[in-house]
Design a protein around this motif. Structure first.
Motif, PDB file in Angstrom:
ATOM      1  N   UNK A  60      31.134 -51.848  13.055  1.00 41.66           N
ATOM      2  CA  UNK A  60      29.744 -51.682  13.505  1.00 41.66           C
ATOM      3  C   UNK A  60      28.926 -51.003  12.408  1.00 41.66           C
ATOM      4  N   UNK A  61      29.487 -49.999  11.761  1.00 41.42           N
ATOM      5  CA  UNK A  61      28.775 -49.311  10.672  1.00 41.42           C
ATOM      6  C   UNK A  61      28.530 -50.266   9.508  1.00 41.42           C
ATOM      7  N   UNK A  62      29.521 -51.081   9.174  1.00 44.21           N
ATOM      8  CA  UNK A  62      29.367 -52.042   8.076  1.00 44.21           C
ATOM      9  C   UNK A  62      28.280 -53.068   8.400  1.00 44.21           C
ATOM     10  N   UNK A  63      28.229 -53.523   9.624  1.00 44.70           N
ATOM     11  CA  UNK A  63      27.176 -54.468  10.030  1.00 44.70           C
ATOM     12  C   UNK A  63      25.804 -53.811   9.913  1.00 44.70           C
ATOM     13  N   UNK A  64      25.701 -52.568  10.337  1.00 43.34           N
ATOM     14  CA  UNK A  64      24.425 -51.847  10.255  1.00 43.34           C
ATOM     15  C   UNK A  64      23.968 -51.665   8.813  1.00 43.34           C
ATOM     16  N   UNK A  65      24.916 -51.661   7.871  1.00 43.70           N
ATOM     17  CA  UNK A  65      24.595 -51.530   6.448  1.00 43.70           C
ATOM     18  C   UNK A  65      24.106 -52.842   5.850  1.00 43.70           C
ATOM     19  N   UNK A  66      24.186 -53.918   6.617  1.00 44.39           N
ATOM     20  CA  UNK A  66      23.749 -55.211   6.113  1.00 44.39           C
ATOM     21  C   UNK A  66      24.871 -56.136   5.678  1.00 44.39           C
ATOM     22  N   UNK A  67      26.100 -55.804   6.027  1.00 45.62           N
ATOM     23  CA  UNK A  67      27.221 -56.672   5.653  1.00 45.62           C
ATOM     24  C   UNK A  67      27.466 -57.747   6.716  1.00 45.62           C
ATOM     25  N   UNK A  68      26.400 -58.330   7.210  1.00 41.39           N
ATOM     26  CA  UNK A  68      26.514 -59.303   8.298  1.00 41.39           C
ATOM     27  C   UNK A  68      27.134 -60.632   7.874  1.00 41.39           C
ATOM     28  N   UNK A  69      27.148 -60.938   6.580  1.00 40.22           N
ATOM     29  CA  UNK A  69      27.754 -62.193   6.123  1.00 40.22           C
ATOM     30  C   UNK A  69      29.198 -62.006   5.653  1.00 40.22           C
ATOM     31  N   UNK A  70      29.703 -60.790   5.712  1.00 39.83           N
ATOM     32  CA  UNK A  70      31.071 -60.494   5.279  1.00 39.83           C
ATOM     33  C   UNK A  70      31.987 -60.465   6.503  1.00 39.83           C
ATOM     34  N   UNK A  71      33.079 -61.233   6.501  1.00 41.65           N
ATOM     35  CA  UNK A  71      34.024 -61.154   7.621  1.00 41.65           C
ATOM     36  C   UNK A  71      34.651 -59.762   7.696  1.00 41.65           C
ATOM     37  N   UNK A  72      34.602 -59.166   8.882  1.00 42.92           N
ATOM     38  CA  UNK A  72      35.117 -57.821   9.110  1.00 42.92           C
ATOM     39  C   UNK A  72      36.141 -57.865  10.236  1.00 42.92           C
ATOM     40  N   UNK A  73      37.179 -57.043  10.116  1.00 46.19           N
ATOM     41  CA  UNK A  73      38.188 -56.966  11.171  1.00 46.19           C
ATOM     42  C   UNK A  73      38.632 -55.523  11.318  1.00 46.19           C
TER      43      UNK A  73
END
Length: 121
Positions: A60-73
């Motif tokens: 959630x923190x990574x998405x808030x930083x703008x990493x919305x195009x990076x696959x996260x798990x």
């Protein structure tokens, strides 16, 4: 360009959503700054948390930083008896120039996890 894997870790004082988000944000920003990374260079991020942390997903923190195009798990770390508590870990895969030197990042109490990596703290 070459594919690299980068490691990082940090700790939180308590199992609270805001503590997990804040520590993850700090870790990712430091990791990206030290390595000159942006979302375009990143392939994926795998986060793990120790068993005592379940109030929020670090992604959630990574998405808030703008990493919305990076696959996260996100996953749970292996609960080894006696291991350091309240740890958030990350492994980032990314592309960089052949001569790039990865700078792993260990913050807060997690610094004790990899004292063998010069410059990781």
């Amino acid at each position: 360009m070459r594919l690299f894997a980068l490691r990082g870790a940090t700790t939180v004082d308590e199992n609270e959503a805001e503590a997990i988000l804040s520590a993850t944000d700090e870790l990712m920003r430091e990791l990206m700054a030290r390595n000159g990374l942006d979302a375009d260079a990143m392939v994926s991020c795998l986060f793990t948390l120790t068993r005592d942390l379940d109030a929020q997903f670090p992604a959630v923190a990574a998405r808030r930083m703008g990493l919305s195009s990076v696959p996260l798990m996100c996953a749970q770390e292996v609960p080894v008896p006696g291991s350091l508590p309240r740890v958030i870990r990350v492994m980032v895969h990314y592309y960089a120039a052949e001569d790039h030197r990865p700078s792993h990042v260990y913050l807060r109490e997690a610094r004790v996890l990899r004292t063998d990596l010069q410059g990781a703290q």
